[in-house]
Write a protein that holds these residues in place. Structure first.
Motif, short mmCIF file in Angstrom:
data_model
loop_
_atom_site.label_atom_id
_atom_site.label_comp_id
_atom_site.label_asym_id
_atom_site.label_seq_id
_atom_site.Cartn_x
_atom_site.Cartn_y
_atom_site.Cartn_z
N VAL A 196 0.83 -1.09 0.06
CA VAL A 196 -0.45 -0.22 -0.33
C VAL A 196 0.94 1.13 -0.38
N VAL A 197 2.13 1.04 0.05
CA VAL A 197 2.74 2.17 0.50
C VAL A 197 3.14 2.90 -1.04
N ARG A 198 2.86 2.16 -2.30
CA ARG A 198 2.95 2.66 -3.58
C ARG A 198 1.58 3.69 -3.54
N GLY A 199 0.93 3.16 -2.85
CA GLY A 199 -0.82 4.45 -3.14
C GLY A 199 -0.05 5.50 -2.57
N ASP A 234 1.24 -11.64 7.51
CA ASP A 234 -0.43 -11.35 8.34
C ASP A 234 -0.45 -10.02 7.91
N GLY A 235 -0.35 -9.93 7.18
CA GLY A 235 -0.12 -8.10 6.56
C GLY A 235 -2.29 -8.39 6.36
N GLY A 236 -2.90 -7.30 6.54
CA GLY A 236 -4.20 -6.84 5.89
C GLY A 236 -4.82 -6.81 3.96
N PRO A 237 -5.51 -5.66 3.40
CA PRO A 237 -6.01 -5.28 2.86
C PRO A 237 -6.11 -3.73 3.01
N MET A 238 -5.41 -3.48 2.49
CA MET A 238 -5.93 -1.56 2.11
C MET A 238 -5.61 -1.19 1.23
N GLN A 239 -6.06 0.25 1.46
CA GLN A 239 -6.21 0.67 -0.18
C GLN A 239 -5.94 2.20 0.38
N LEU A 240 -5.15 3.09 -0.74
CA LEU A 240 -4.54 5.06 -0.01
C LEU A 240 -6.16 5.42 -1.16
N VAL A 241 -7.14 5.71 -0.65
CA VAL A 241 -7.23 6.56 -1.41
C VAL A 241 -7.37 8.54 -1.98
N ARG A 242 -6.95 9.05 -2.82
CA ARG A 242 -6.97 10.46 -3.48
C ARG A 242 -8.02 10.73 -3.59
N SER A 243 -7.92 11.50 -3.83
CA SER A 243 -9.42 12.99 -3.84
C SER A 243 -8.50 14.13 -4.57
#
Length: 439
Positions: free
Chosen positions: A222-225, A256-265
Motif C-alpha cells: 500500500v506504500v505505493r499508493g 499476517d498483513g491485511g487489505p488496505m487502500q490509499l484513496v486520493r481525492s
C-alpha cells in the motif's frame, strides 16, 4: 475621474483604472460561486442513493471501494496507529533518519516551533548524506513557515517546492489546496494522517496549546499508493515524474498483513473520491458508525445520509472539536445541523481539552479510514486529500478504543439543552448556511 461623451451630449463617468482589477476579481468570484452552486447537484438532500448496501467486512465492499475510487486494494500490509505528537513525531523523525535512497514529504501545514527545526534538520542531514529528498509544501498552508528553514533544507540539497503558489493570473486555484500529509522513505515505509509540522501538534493533548491528532505508520504494497499521491502533487508542482526503483521498489506482502487502500481525492467538478467513499461506508453500515471530524460542516446530502443510517437502527456517534477549535466559523456551521442530527437519534459529542484535529471513521468494527479528509465541503470538493482505508477488526477495535477515550473527555450535546439555546446562537448558525460550501 475620466469623463467621456455619450449619445446626445450626455456624459458617463467611468471608474479609475485602479478599481478595474478588484472589480474584475469580485465579478469573477461571484460568477464562480453562482456557477458552482448551479453545477453541483450534491447541494440538495437527494444527492446520493445506495440501493444495495454491502457488508463492510466483505470482499464485495473492498471491490466496491476499488471500483468507485479507482484506488487499488493491496494485501499484505501492516500499520501502527500513533496518537498525538509525543508518539507521532519520534516515529516520523525515525523514518526520515533511516532513509537510505529517497524521501518524499508533503504537508499542508509547516509552521513554527522546535519540531519545525528538527524536521528541517533531519531532512537536510539526509540530503547531505546523498539521499534524494523531495519536499512539497502547500503555498498557503506554509505561509507562516520560517524562511530560514527553507534555506536550511535548500542549502543542504533538499529539493523544496511550493504547491500552487499564489499568483494574480491564477486566482481561482487559490481556493484549491493540497491538504495531504504524506511521508514515504525508500518507497518502503510511509506515514499519513492529520498531523502538520508545528508546535501545536507536539505533546500529548495535555492542554489547549497541544492538539489531539491521529497518524499512521504503514508498511507493505500500500506504500505505493502513498507514493502515488505524493508523485501526483509533485508532478503538478514541478513537471517531474518520480519513478524508478528508488521510489517504487518491488514490495512483497508483509506476513499476517491485511487489505488496505490509499484513496486520493482531487478538487474538481462532480463527486470526488473522498465524498463517494464516505457515503458508501456510511450507507453500508449495519451496526455502528463512529466519525471523528476536525472540521464538521456537512452539506444537506450528508446530513440526510447520516440520518438514514440511524433510521436503520445503526448507532451513529460523531465527535467534533469543542470551544478550542481553531476555526470558530466552522464550528458554528457544524452546529447548524446539530438539531437535525439529534432529532434522528445521532449522538454528537464535542471534545473539551484542546483542538481535536483527527480525521477517522470506523464502521461496524470492521473497516476504518484515517487521513486528511474532514467532513466538510473543503475536503470533499476544494482540496486534494488522501486517506488510508483498512479492513481489519483489530485496527477498528484499536481506533474504537481511542474514540471511547476521546468521548470520556467530551461533552454530549443534550437534546433538551440544545433546544433552549438562544436566538443569537440560532441566528449565527443560520447565517453560516450561506458560506458552508466554502468551509
Amino acid at each position: 475621474m475620466d469623463v467621456l461623451p455619450h449619445g446626445g451630449g450626455s456624459r458617463v463617468r467611468l471608474p479609475p483604472a485602479r478599481y478595474a482589477w478588484p472589480a474584475a476579481l469580485a465579478s469573477y468570484a461571484t460568477a464562480s460561486y453562482v456557477a458552482g452552486s448551479i453545477r453541483h447537484r450534491r447541494e440538495g438532500r437527494s444527492g446520493y442513493r445506495l440501493d444495495d448496501p454491502v457488508d463492510v467486512a466483505s470482499g464485495d465492499f473492498l471491490r466496491a471501494c476499488e471500483a468507485l475510487t479507482g484506488a487499488p486494494i493491496s494485501h499484505g500490509n501492516t500499520l501502527e496507529i500513533l496518537i498525538n505528537g509525543d508518539r507521532i513525531f519520534p516515529a516520523m523523525l525515525d523514518v526520515v533518519r533511516r532513509a537510505e535512497r529517497t524521501i518524499s514529504f508533503l504537508s499542508y501545514v509547516y509552521w513554527e516551533g522546535e519540531i519545525a527545526h528538527e524536521m528541517a534538520e533531519a531532512l537536510a542531514e539526509r540530503a547531505r548524506a546523498g539521499v534524494e529528498v523531495c519536499v512539497l509544501l502547500d503555498a498557503v498552508g506554509s505561509l507562516k513557515m520560517d524562511r530560514g528553514l527553507l534555506r536550511t533544507m535548500s542549502d543542504a540539497g533538499v529539493r523544496v517546492h511550493r504547491f500552487r503558489p499564489v499568483k494574480p493570473y491564477a486566482a481561482r486555484r487559490l481556493n484549491h489546496r493540497t491538504h495531504r500529509k504524506l511521508l514515504v522513505a525508500d518507497g518502503k515505509v510511509g506515514m499519513t494522517g492529520g498531523v502538520g509540522i508545528a508546535r501545536e501538534w507536539t505533546g500529548d493533548a495535555q492542554d489547549p496549546d497541544h492538539w489531539r491528532d491521529t497518524h499512521l505508520l504503514v508498511r507493505g504494497p500500500v506504500v505505493r499508493g502513498l507514493h502515488g499521491a505524493f508523485a501526483e502533487s509533485w508532478l503538478e508542482a514541478t513537471g517531474e515524474l518520480l519513478c524508478g526503483e528508488d521510489h517504487l521498489p518491488a514490495l512483497e506482502p508483509v506476513d499476517d498483513g491485511g487489505p488496505m487502500q490509499l484513496v486520493r481525492s482531487r478538487a474538481g467538478v462532480g463527486d470526488s473520491n473522498a465524498e463517494a467513499l464516505m457515503y458508501l461506508a456510511i450507507a453500508s453500515a449495519r451496526e455502528s458508525v463512529d466519525l471523528t471530524a476536525a472540521y464538521f460542516a456537512p452539506r444537506p446530502a450528508f446530513v440526510a445520509a447520516l440520518c438514514e443510517t440511524r433510521k436503520r437502527d445503526v448507532r451513529v456517534r460523531i465527535l467534533v472539536p469543542g470551544r478550542h477549535i481553531d476555526k470558530q466559523l466552522v464550528r458554528i456551521a457544524g452546529r447548524a445541523v446539530y438539531a437535525e442530527l439529534i432529532d434522528c437519534g445521532i449522538e454528537v459529542h464535542e471534545y473539551c481539552p484542546t483542538m481535536l484535529h483527527a480525521k477517522t471513521l470506523v464502521v461496524d468494527g470492521a473497516w476504518a479510514t484515517v487521513g486528511s479528509v474532514n467532513f466538510d465541503n473543503r475536503s470533499f470538493e476544494r482540496n486534494d486529500e488522501a486517506t488510508l482505508c483498512v479492513q481489519s477488526r483489530d485496527v477498528a477495535r484499536e481506533l474504537t478504543e481511542q474514540f471511547e477515550r476521546d468521548l470520556d473527555a467530551s461533552e454530549l450535546i443534550d437534546p433538551e439543552r440544545w433546544a433552549r439555546r438562544g436566538p443569537l446562537a440560532r441566528a449565527s448558525e443560520a447565517a453560516t448556511r450561506l458560506v458552508r460550501r466554502e468551509l
